[in-house]
Design a protein around this motif. Structure first.
Motif, PDB file in Angstrom:
ATOM      1  N   LEU A   4      -1.061   1.711  -0.904  1.00 52.88           N
ATOM      2  CA  LEU A   4      -1.185   1.100   0.427  1.00 52.88           C
ATOM      3  C   LEU A   4       0.184   0.551   0.584  1.00 52.88           C
ATOM      4  O   LEU A   4       0.747   0.721   1.933  1.00 52.88           O
ATOM      5  N   VAL A   5       0.948   0.065  -0.216  1.00 54.29           N
ATOM      6  CA  VAL A   5       2.329  -0.576   0.013  1.00 54.29           C
ATOM      7  C   VAL A   5       3.212   0.622   0.226  1.00 54.29           C
ATOM      8  O   VAL A   5       4.013   0.614   1.375  1.00 54.29           O
ATOM      9  N   ALA A   9       5.320   1.007   3.812  1.00 54.38           N
ATOM     10  CA  ALA A   9       6.740   0.968   3.847  1.00 54.38           C
ATOM     11  C   ALA A   9       7.157   2.317   4.648  1.00 54.38           C
ATOM     12  O   ALA A   9       8.272   2.477   5.149  1.00 54.38           O
ATOM     13  N   GLU A  10       6.443   3.320   4.386  1.00 50.46           N
ATOM     14  CA  GLU A  10       6.805   4.599   5.125  1.00 50.46           C
ATOM     15  C   GLU A  10       6.302   4.474   6.764  1.00 50.46           C
ATOM     16  O   GLU A  10       6.757   5.418   7.446  1.00 50.46           O
TER      17      GLU A  10
END
Length: 103
Positions: A4-5, A9-10
């Motif tokens: 999820l992080v 971030a993308e």
């Protein structure tokens, strides 16, 4: 969680997670504590009725009589410690020459 992080971030949109599942086995801690106290006391007392047992006041233990002193028992005790005797300060000839010795 790391996925999820990384997705966030993308720049990908992350869907919100569902709410926490409903708790099925909730324990009332205050009630559990009260039940434990009542069990330790030997049963639950009714708050409206008279108390069945009144706690007895605490009694002091009887003390042993004091031991006899050496003098009372008729045996020699330790000698008393003698304090040191103050010694006079010696007066030197230099002090006498100044005349500050008081004589």
């Amino acid at each position: 969680m790391r996925e999820l992080v990384k997705a966030k971030a993308e720049g990908q949109e992350v869907a919100a997670a569902e709410g926490a599942p409903a708790a099925t086995n909730v324990v009332d801690l205050m009630q559990a504590l009260q039940d434990s106290i009542d069990q330790a006391r030997g049963g639950r007392e009714k708050a409206t009725g008279p108390k069945s047992k009144q706690p007895e006041p605490a009694r002091r233990k009887a003390r042993k009589p004091a031991a006899k002193t050496a003098k009372e028992a008729g045996r020699p005790g330790r000698p008393r410690r003698r304090l040191p005797v103050p010694r006079p300060i010696p007066v030197t000839s230099a002090v006498r020459a100044r005349g500050s010795c008081g004589s």
